[in-house]
Write an enzyme that holds these catalytic residues in place. Structure first.
Site, PDB file in Angstrom:
ATOM      1  N   ARG A  53      -1.560  29.920  32.431  1.00 51.78           N
ATOM      2  CA  ARG A  53      -1.295  30.888  31.019  1.00 51.78           C
ATOM      3  C   ARG A  53       0.194  30.670  30.973  1.00 51.78           C
ATOM      4  O   ARG A  53       1.190  30.148  30.120  1.00 51.78           O
ATOM      5  CB  ARG A  53      -2.231  31.882  30.569  1.00 51.78           C
ATOM      6  N   TYR A 106      16.590  32.618   9.185  1.00 54.50           N
ATOM      7  CA  TYR A 106      15.623  31.568   8.590  1.00 54.50           C
ATOM      8  C   TYR A 106      14.497  31.182   8.151  1.00 54.50           C
ATOM      9  O   TYR A 106      13.686  32.266   8.271  1.00 54.50           O
ATOM     10  CB  TYR A 106      15.421  30.524  10.178  1.00 54.50           C
ATOM     11  N   ASP A 179      19.693  34.063  16.510  1.00 55.96           N
ATOM     12  CA  ASP A 179      19.100  32.653  16.423  1.00 55.96           C
ATOM     13  C   ASP A 179      20.245  31.548  16.479  1.00 55.96           C
ATOM     14  O   ASP A 179      21.568  31.266  15.924  1.00 55.96           O
ATOM     15  CB  ASP A 179      18.803  32.032  14.883  1.00 55.96           C
ATOM     16  N   LYS A 204      14.449  21.166  18.111  1.00 59.68           N
ATOM     17  CA  LYS A 204      15.813  20.829  17.029  1.00 59.68           C
ATOM     18  C   LYS A 204      16.404  19.862  18.323  1.00 59.68           C
ATOM     19  O   LYS A 204      16.183  18.823  18.535  1.00 59.68           O
ATOM     20  CB  LYS A 204      16.357  21.723  16.520  1.00 59.68           C
TER      21      LYS A 204
HETATM   22  C1  LIG Z   1      13.801  24.840  12.834  1.00 63.18           C
HETATM   23  C2  LIG Z   1      14.413  26.410  12.922  1.00 63.18           C
HETATM   24  C3  LIG Z   1      13.822  27.561  13.580  1.00 63.18           C
HETATM   25  C4  LIG Z   1      12.412  27.196  14.564  1.00 63.18           C
HETATM   26  O1  LIG Z   1      11.897  26.141  14.789  1.00 63.18           O
HETATM   27  P1  LIG Z   1      10.468  25.676  15.217  1.00 63.18           P
HETATM   28  O2  LIG Z   1      10.494  25.730  16.237  1.00 63.18           O
HETATM   29  O3  LIG Z   1      10.597  24.795  13.429  1.00 63.18           O
HETATM   30  O4  LIG Z   1       9.239  26.923  14.831  1.00 63.18           O
HETATM   31  C5  LIG Z   1      14.254  28.683  13.780  1.00 63.18           C
HETATM   32  N1  LIG Z   1      15.748  28.623  13.418  1.00 63.18           N
HETATM   33  C6  LIG Z   1      15.752  28.029  12.751  1.00 63.18           C
HETATM   34  C7  LIG Z   1      17.649  28.049  12.388  1.00 63.18           C
HETATM   35  C8  LIG Z   1      15.585  26.912  12.746  1.00 63.18           C
HETATM   36  O5  LIG Z   1      16.389  25.562  12.684  1.00 63.18           O
END
Ligand SMILES: *Cc1c(COP(=O)(O)O)cnc(C)c1O
Length: 388
Positions: A53, A106, A179, A204
């Site tokens: 895990r 976000y 972030d 992304k």
């Molecule tokens: C998409 C996104 C997230 C979350 O990512 P996921 O893999 O879809 O959970 C977090 N922060 C930003 C700025 C994003 O665009």
């Protein structure tokens, strides 16, 4: 692998996490919950991996490659970008703590704070993303434990002076979490600017193909790294080796894709800014745009994600624009090879103070298509606005 720190960014990413002496350029994928141990003594050996895990070969190679990208001591992997954000908070916060969060954060992060953190006695206060570093630190009280940054905000693109905020926060004993999905760990390195927890949705740009979820949290602090590992083990989070393989593969082409997103982003943004239906382009990389100076000081390049503010028109006209597009597809998310568009205004209702723009806002994720085709597509969309 002892890749010299003197090597270029692309070379480093292409060689990071490669197995020496392997028969293929990618690692073998070990799929395993059970791990076979070699002896009775090994069954209870705290120092060895006894269960799958926590991640086996590929996950470890990915974490190693991301550590190199982020300049980190430690990288933890989470099943999605949102799980990385929420997991990092759960790993370090406790009852009674307060978190200061950018109002441009976000949206699902905000939901987590309201639904989950409050139930455990962790409170949240939002600050305007344009607040100065001094004013932000002045907001902190005795219970404040963490500041959550997102720069630029991924809808309205306000930038924060991250180095200044991180420096002041550290002097006050506050943790900072950023972030950094927009910069993909590539154009901006939060840890080098004093941020404690650098988070990105690998979903992304690192994945790059809009088909795999994962998130990472990087830190330069071994104590924070140990807390992250502990939380992952305690909560039972896990990422699959196949997904980790895809992310490692994405890293190999990250620099060349990002260069193209950046170049096409500038080309499209520069064209669209000059159109009569457009009031403003929210893209810090574009000369003359808001926060361009801050971006230029701290960033080596830019994502292909930005927003355009239309001159005042009806919602029907905004829908006409979106529905007239055919190269840009309509969809959430971004960072993939394909161009995407959404209208953003419905999302501003959750903010404490919605940004006041001249008109409705459309967010574009500029993908890897020929920029001329993207511009022609937008020309059709803007003509539909004029006709609506
Ligand atoms: C998409 C996104 C997230 C979350 O990512 P996921 O893999 O879809 O959970 C977090 N922060 C930003 C700025 C994003 O665009």
């Amino acid at each position: 692998m002892a890749a010299g720190k003197s090597r270029g960014r692309a070379t480093r990413l292409i060689h990071a996490g490669q197995v020496k002496g392997g028969r293929t350029v990618g690692p073998a994928v070990e799929r395993g919950s059970t791990v076979i141990l070699s002896s009775a003594a090994a069954l209870y050996d705290e120092g060895s991996v006894t269960y799958g895990r926590a991640g086996l070969g590929v996950q470890n190679l990915l974490a190693e490659a991301l550590s190199d990208l982020e300049g980190a001591h430690h990288v933890s992997l989470f099943p999605s970008g949102l799980a990385a954000l929420t997991g990092a908070m759960l790993a370090v916060l406790k009852t009674g703590d307060e978190v200061l969060i950018t109002d441009a954060v976000y949206k699902p992060t905000r939901r987590f704070c309201a639904h989950v953190l409050t139930r455990f006695g962790v409170t949240t206060r939002y600050f305007d993303p344009t607040t100065s570093p001094d004013a932000l630190i002045a907001m902190a009280g005795p219970a404040t434990r963490m500041i959550v940054l997102e720069s630029p905000g991924s809808l309205s693109f306000e930038m924060q002076d991250v180095p200044a905020i991180a420096g002041l926060a550290r002097a006050r004993g506050l943790l900072t979490l950023m972030d950094n999905t927009w910069a993909a760990g590539f154009w901006f390195k939060p840890l080098a600017h004093g941020v404690d927890l650098s988070v990105q949705a690998l979903t992304k740009y690192v994945g790059g193909h809009s088909d795999v979820f994962m998130g990472s949290v990087a830190t330069a602090d071994p104590v924070v790294g140990a807390l992250l590992d502990q939380a992952i083990w305690d909560f039972g989070w896990s990422v699959s080796p196949d997904d980790a393989y895809q992310m490692l593969r994405g890293l190999r082409t990250l620099p060349v894709r990002l260069e193209r997103h950046y170049a096409s982003g500038l080309a499209v943004a520069g064209w669209v800014r000059d159109q009569p239906q457009v009031a403003e382009v929210l893209y810090p990389a574009l000369p003359g745009a808001r926060d361009h100076a801050l971006w230029k000081r701290d960033y080596a390049g830019a994502a292909g994600l930005f927003s355009i503010v239309l001159r005042p028109v009806s919602t029907a006209a905004v829908h006409a624009l979106l529905d007239a597009l055919s190269v840009f597809r309509l969809g959430y998310s971004w960072g993939g090879f394909e161009s995407l568009a959404i209208n953003g205004d419905p999302q501003f209702s959750v903010r404490e103070r919605a940004p006041s723009f001249a008109g409705p806002m459309v967010r574009l994720s500029v993908g890897l298509e020929d920029p001329e085709d993207l511009i022609a597509d937008l020309a059709r969309g803007l003509a539909a606005v004029a006709a609506a």
